[in-house]
Design a protein around this motif. Structure first.
Motif, PDB file in Angstrom:
ATOM      1  N   LEU A 132       0.861  -1.179   0.000  1.00 31.07           N
ATOM      2  CA  LEU A 132       0.000   0.000   0.000  1.00 31.07           C
ATOM      3  C   LEU A 132       0.899   1.232   0.000  1.00 31.07           C
ATOM      4  CD1 LEU A 132      -2.742  -0.987   2.620  1.00 31.07           C
ATOM      5  CD2 LEU A 132      -2.910  -1.045   0.133  1.00 31.07           C
ATOM      6  N   PRO A 133       1.017   1.932  -1.131  1.00 29.25           N
ATOM      7  CA  PRO A 133       1.942   3.075  -1.210  1.00 29.25           C
ATOM      8  C   PRO A 133       1.549   4.186  -0.253  1.00 29.25           C
ATOM      9  CG  PRO A 133       0.504   2.983  -3.147  1.00 29.25           C
ATOM     10  CD  PRO A 133       0.282   1.705  -2.378  1.00 29.25           C
ATOM     11  N   ALA A 134       2.518   4.671   0.503  1.00 28.24           N
ATOM     12  CA  ALA A 134       2.243   5.744   1.465  1.00 28.24           C
ATOM     13  C   ALA A 134       3.549   6.354   1.948  1.00 28.24           C
ATOM     14  CB  ALA A 134       1.445   5.212   2.648  1.00 28.24           C
ATOM     15  N   LYS A 135       3.521   7.660   2.173  1.00 30.19           N
ATOM     16  CA  LYS A 135       4.638   8.365   2.798  1.00 30.19           C
ATOM     17  C   LYS A 135       4.212   8.770   4.211  1.00 30.19           C
ATOM     18  CE  LYS A 135       6.087  10.462  -1.611  1.00 30.19           C
ATOM     19  NZ  LYS A 135       6.247  11.757  -2.336  1.00 30.19           N
ATOM     20  N   LEU A 136       5.213   8.983   5.055  1.00 26.86           N
ATOM     21  CA  LEU A 136       4.924   9.543   6.371  1.00 26.86           C
ATOM     22  C   LEU A 136       4.900  11.058   6.206  1.00 26.86           C
ATOM     23  CD1 LEU A 136       4.408   9.104   9.365  1.00 26.86           C
ATOM     24  CD2 LEU A 136       6.873   9.151   9.748  1.00 26.86           C
ATOM     25  N   THR A 137       3.711  11.607   5.963  1.00 23.11           N
ATOM     26  CA  THR A 137       3.583  13.023   5.630  1.00 23.11           C
ATOM     27  C   THR A 137       3.531  13.893   6.886  1.00 23.11           C
ATOM     28  OG1 THR A 137       1.157  12.877   5.621  1.00 23.11           O
ATOM     29  CG2 THR A 137       2.288  12.475   3.530  1.00 23.11           C
ATOM     30  N   ALA A 138       3.860  15.164   6.697  1.00 21.50           N
ATOM     31  CA  ALA A 138       3.785  16.125   7.795  1.00 21.50           C
ATOM     32  C   ALA A 138       2.356  16.234   8.317  1.00 21.50           C
ATOM     33  CB  ALA A 138       4.278  17.493   7.325  1.00 21.50           C
ATOM     34  N   GLN A 139       1.386  16.107   7.407  1.00 22.82           N
ATOM     35  CA  GLN A 139      -0.027  16.170   7.784  1.00 22.82           C
ATOM     36  C   GLN A 139      -0.369  15.090   8.809  1.00 22.82           C
ATOM     37  OE1 GLN A 139      -2.714  18.019   5.748  1.00 22.82           O
ATOM     38  NE2 GLN A 139      -4.004  17.608   7.507  1.00 22.82           N
ATOM     39  N   VAL A 140       0.100  13.864   8.564  1.00 28.28           N
ATOM     40  CA  VAL A 140      -0.170  12.755   9.468  1.00 28.28           C
ATOM     41  C   VAL A 140       0.512  12.984  10.814  1.00 28.28           C
ATOM     42  CG1 VAL A 140       0.329  10.312   9.901  1.00 28.28           C
ATOM     43  CG2 VAL A 140      -0.643  11.013   7.716  1.00 28.28           C
ATOM     44  N   VAL A 141       1.772  13.390  10.777  1.00 25.41           N
ATOM     45  CA  VAL A 141       2.525  13.605  12.019  1.00 25.41           C
ATOM     46  C   VAL A 141       1.865  14.683  12.874  1.00 25.41           C
ATOM     47  CG1 VAL A 141       4.721  14.360  13.008  1.00 25.41           C
ATOM     48  CG2 VAL A 141       4.705  12.816  11.038  1.00 25.41           C
ATOM     49  N   VAL A 142       1.499  15.799  12.255  1.00 23.72           N
ATOM     50  CA  VAL A 142       0.868  16.905  12.992  1.00 23.72           C
ATOM     51  C   VAL A 142      -0.475  16.464  13.561  1.00 23.72           C
ATOM     52  CG1 VAL A 142      -0.176  19.189  12.759  1.00 23.72           C
ATOM     53  CG2 VAL A 142       2.061  18.742  11.739  1.00 23.72           C
ATOM     54  N   PHE A 169      -8.415   7.144  16.019  1.00 21.40           N
ATOM     55  CA  PHE A 169      -8.040   8.171  15.043  1.00 21.40           C
ATOM     56  C   PHE A 169      -6.630   7.925  14.519  1.00 21.40           C
ATOM     57  CE2 PHE A 169      -5.909  12.166  14.054  1.00 21.40           C
ATOM     58  CZ  PHE A 169      -6.805  12.788  13.196  1.00 21.40           C
ATOM     59  N   ILE A 170      -5.696   7.705  15.438  1.00 23.70           N
ATOM     60  CA  ILE A 170      -4.297   7.527  15.029  1.00 23.70           C
ATOM     61  C   ILE A 170      -4.122   6.231  14.246  1.00 23.70           C
ATOM     62  CG2 ILE A 170      -1.926   7.229  15.854  1.00 23.70           C
ATOM     63  CD1 ILE A 170      -2.636   9.054  18.213  1.00 23.70           C
ATOM     64  N   SER A 171      -4.766   5.142  14.689  1.00 23.38           N
ATOM     65  CA  SER A 171      -4.638   3.861  13.978  1.00 23.38           C
ATOM     66  C   SER A 171      -5.173   3.949  12.554  1.00 23.38           C
ATOM     67  CB  SER A 171      -5.381   2.755  14.742  1.00 23.38           C
ATOM     68  OG  SER A 171      -4.653   2.345  15.864  1.00 23.38           O
ATOM     69  N   GLU A 172      -6.233   4.727  12.354  1.00 21.61           N
ATOM     70  CA  GLU A 172      -6.844   4.819  11.024  1.00 21.61           C
ATOM     71  C   GLU A 172      -6.117   5.793  10.112  1.00 21.61           C
ATOM     72  OE1 GLU A 172     -11.470   3.641  12.192  1.00 21.61           O
ATOM     73  OE2 GLU A 172     -10.963   5.728  11.751  1.00 21.61           O
ATOM     74  N   ILE A 173      -5.441   6.767  10.675  1.00 22.93           N
ATOM     75  CA  ILE A 173      -4.793   7.776   9.834  1.00 22.93           C
ATOM     76  C   ILE A 173      -3.342   7.427   9.521  1.00 22.93           C
ATOM     77  CG2 ILE A 173      -3.829   9.375  11.565  1.00 22.93           C
ATOM     78  CD1 ILE A 173      -5.109  11.650   9.987  1.00 22.93           C
ATOM     79  N   ALA A 174      -2.721   6.582  10.363  1.00 23.63           N
ATOM     80  CA  ALA A 174      -1.294   6.274  10.209  1.00 23.63           C
ATOM     81  C   ALA A 174      -1.060   5.228   9.125  1.00 23.63           C
ATOM     82  CB  ALA A 174      -0.732   5.768  11.530  1.00 23.63           C
ATOM     83  N   PRO A 175       0.027   5.348   8.339  1.00 23.46           N
ATOM     84  CA  PRO A 175       0.418   4.276   7.418  1.00 23.46           C
ATOM     85  C   PRO A 175       0.726   3.009   8.212  1.00 23.46           C
ATOM     86  CG  PRO A 175       1.650   6.300   6.965  1.00 23.46           C
ATOM     87  CD  PRO A 175       0.951   6.510   8.267  1.00 23.46           C
ATOM     88  N   ASN A 176       0.481   1.847   7.622  1.00 29.75           N
ATOM     89  CA  ASN A 176       0.641   0.581   8.347  1.00 29.75           C
ATOM     90  C   ASN A 176       2.006   0.417   8.990  1.00 29.75           C
ATOM     91  OD1 ASN A 176      -1.960  -0.302   7.678  1.00 29.75           O
ATOM     92  ND2 ASN A 176      -1.265  -1.135   5.721  1.00 29.75           N
TER      93      ASN A 176
END
Length: 505
Positions: free
Chosen positions: A15-25, A156-163
């Motif tokens: 599942l392609p995904a980056k650890l984005t600033a949006q997710v971290v914030v 919220f965090i489990s659903e928004i975070a990359p695996n």
């Protein structure tokens, strides 16, 4: 036969995904719900050891505390004083049911906002309290805030975070719980001798609540929640934004498929009773019970009181609580960086061994050297402080954060909010029991209380070794297929799965 360890194959890798600033914030802001929780855990013990507070609200305890010949183990044994601490968790248990409904119907974001609102009202009542009724009412509203926050934030965090980063990001919740405990211990230390020190300490809880209230205006709703509530276009747009890539079709299709299956479940709480839900509900429930029966909240609620029992003077006991709070915060970073590398089971089993040794030796020292009316010899008092730090560090990188992480990632969507409600409720029920009973248990069991908790640690270590599968790196929507159906015991719950995956018409 021990549980099988699942490798991080499939889901996380393709599942392609980056650890984005949006997710971290978003994760950091949401995790401030943990700071609220932690601050309240840490503030209670310090405030209940302040003479000004005791004299105003609990004069009988104040008199016992300063009676020269009062029993070391019984000086704080008072049901009303324990209710001050424990009432919050009773309210949190009840409110988490409403929070689970709110999460499903209105989304994770608004549930987090409601958490900050309840908490702020509770802070105002506690800070301005003139009598015990006002004080307990404030605690009940704080509990409502905790119930809503603890229900929504881990989901919220489990659903928004990359695996591949889900474990570390979810541990941010527990990291800020520990930061809140340390902040509370520091505030208590510096306000203990002030006439209005207890008001300052209780009022300080407004800071994380305000941060969460304003910060929650900036966070996005999770794609899962948006799609679940009938906003697929917004869900797709949000998914692209938080993943930092345009090619999110596979993950989007997985969420849509899971959502369609979930819609067929009209009564998620009823569905939790079906055989195919037993692995998740039993595991999440046991983790919550075990988390409380490590004895950790005894240390965190009542650290200053406990250290005074051991012979530390008032300021020294508060400083000792600061030391253990600092260890708690630092050790949680181990979980942040190791949970997605070493796995959940390894950390839980290692910590069980570490905590068992610390509890048994502590109990042995207190049984041998702390009697009813003497003070613990200084050398042994510092040895006990060291052992408590060893115990706290083990908890901080294992049963603390993973007790919240694992239940938030193991339920399928159709029972996720209902299942996590059960987990949160179990946590709050047993937190309430421990908080309400500990000072009385300490009075009657004395040093044996440490052997009581160490016995539970043996049980939880065995459970983690034999019955808990590894969930590291597995997509939360693939847990049944890749984890539970391959476990030596839990796979038996899926033998007649066809009749149990959806409600009958």
């Amino acid at each position: 036969m021990p549980a099988q360890v699942m490798a991080a194959t499939g889901g996380a890798a393709d599942l392609p995904a980056k650890l984005t600033a949006q997710v971290v914030v978003c994760c950091i802001i949401a995790a401030f719900g943990g700071l609220m929780f932690g601050y309240d855990i840490g503030i209670s013990g310090g405030v209940t050891s302040m003479d000004v507070f005791l004299k105003k609200f609990f004069p009988a305890v104040y008199k016992k505390k300063h009676h020269v010949k009062e029993d070391n183990y019984c000086k704080f044994d008072d049901q009303l004083l324990q209710l001050f601490t424990s009432s919050l968790y009773l309210a949190a248990m009840v409110s988490s049911f409403a929070a689970s409904k709110c999460c499903k119907r209105f989304g994770r974001k608004i549930t987090i906002q409601l958490a900050s609102f309840f908490f702020l009202v509770g802070v105002i009542l506690n800070t301005a309290a003139m009598n015990i009724a006002m004080l307990i009412t404030g605690r009940l509203l704080l509990g409502a805030g905790i119930g809503f926050g603890n229900q929504a934030v881990p989901l919220f965090i489990s659903e928004i975070a990359p695996n591949k980063y889900r474990g570390g990001l979810n541990v941010l919740f527990q990291l800020l719980v520990t930061a809140g405990i340390l902040a509370a211990n520091l505030v208590n230390y510096f306000t203990a001798s002030h006439t209005y020190g207890w008001r300052i300490s209780l009022g300080g809880a407004a800071i994380p609540a305000l941060f969460l209230a304003f910060g929650s205006l900036l966070i996005v709703e999770t794609p899962t929640s948006l799609i679940e509530r009938g906003y697929p276009e917004r869900g797709l747009e949000t998914l692209r934004k938080i993943r930092g890539v345009q090619d999110v079709q596979k993950e989007y299709d997985e969420i849509v498929n899971t959502t369609e299956l979930a819609k067929q479940i009209k009564h998620p709480f009823k569905n939790l009773m079906k055989r195919s839900s037993w692995p998740q509900i039993i595991t999440s429930g046991m983790l919550q019970i075990f988390q409380q029966f490590t004895g950790i909240n005894v240390i965190m609620f009542y650290a200053p009181v406990l250290f005074q029992t051991m012979g530390f003077h008032s300021d020294a006991s508060l400083l000792s609580a600061v030391v253990t709070g600092s260890i708690n915060l630092i050790a949680t970073f181990v979980a942040v960086f190791c949970v997605d590398k070493l796995g959940r089971r390894f950390l839980l089993i290692e910590a069980a061994i570490q905590m068992f040794i610390a509890q048994v030796v502590t109990g042995g020292i207190l049984a041998a050297y702390l009697k009813s009316t003497n003070s613990l010899p200084k050398t042994y008092a510092y040895v006990v402080l060291f052992l408590i730090c060893v115990f706290v560090s083990g908890f901080a990188w294992s049963w603390g954060p993973l007790g919240w992480l694992i239940p938030s990632e193991i339920f399928p969507l159709e029972t996720r909010t209902a299942g996590f409600f059960i987990a949160v409720s179990m946590n709050m029920i047993f937190t309430f029991i421990i908080a309400q009973a500990f000072l009385t248990m300490l009075c009657h069991m004395r040093a044996m209380i440490f052997f009581f908790f160490s016995g539970w640690i043996v049980v939880m270590g065995i459970y983690a070794f034999a019955f808990l599968p590894e969930t590291k790196g597995v997509s939360i929507d693939e847990m049944n297929e890749k984890v539970w159906k391959k476990h030596w015991l839990w796979k038996r719950c899926f033998k007649h799965e066809g009749d149990q995956t959806r409600d009958k018409p």
